[in-house]
Scaffold this motif. Structure first.
Motif: not given
Length: 168
Positions: A19-32, A117-126, A103-108
């Motif tokens: 529980a609470g584990a995060v994959a290597a090189d992955e930062t959870p998106y912090p906004y609801l 967020a699972r299909q498009v990484d943050a750099r692609d979204t930016w 940026f937030h709209r497609p992330m959440r």
């Protein structure tokens, strides 16, 4: 003879992460989902609007976003006949959003649009945000979305008068 349950009731030998584990090189998106305004205030696009970055944003947009938002961001993509029409990205309201809010709209996700967020990484979204900004600089401002008119209210009717003879 083989043992009856080699994997402890799991369908495979892969263990569940703690529980609470995060994959290597992955930062959870912090906004609801409801924190778009906060994301807009706090998030800053880390990419510069270079021709290569904008070209990449266009590539991602044309492979992910165009089906709903259409070629010019007007919300007239091919699937809008099957699903609710998304808002135009060319309205003054969207133009006034900070990059972080776009940026937030497609992330959440928003409305009927799920999170990407699972299909498009943050750099692609930016990079898509920068491509949208370029489209906004070239396309006219779209009118605000029309608010659906309220259903007409039936006029109040007077109660039926009694029919002579006591029958109605």
């Amino acid at each position: 003879p083989q043992r009856a349950d080699v994997f402890g009731g799991r369908p495979s030998s892969v263990l569940e992460p703690p529980a609470g584990a995060v994959a290597a090189d992955e930062t959870p998106y912090p906004y609801l989902q409801a924190e778009a305004t906060r994301a807009g205030l706090e998030l800053v696009n880390p990419l510069q609007a270079t021709p290569d970055v904008i070209a990449h944003g266009k590539f991602v947009y044309e492979n992910v976003c165009i089906t709903c938002h259409g070629p010019k961001g007007a919300g007239d993509g091919l699937v809008t006949s099957l699903f609710p029409k998304p808002p135009s990205l060319m309205t003054q309201r969207v133009r006034d959003w900070p990059d972080g809010e776009i940026f937030h709209r497609p992330m959440r996700g928003q409305g009927s649009m799920p999170s990407h967020a699972r299909q498009v990484d943050a750099r692609d979204t930016w990079s898509v945000v920068l491509y949208i900004r370029q489209m906004q600089s070239q396309e006219p401002v779209a009118p605000p979305a029309a608010v659906a008119p309220a259903a007409p209210v039936a006029p109040a009717t007077a109660p039926a008068s009694p029919v002579p003879g006591g029958q109605s």
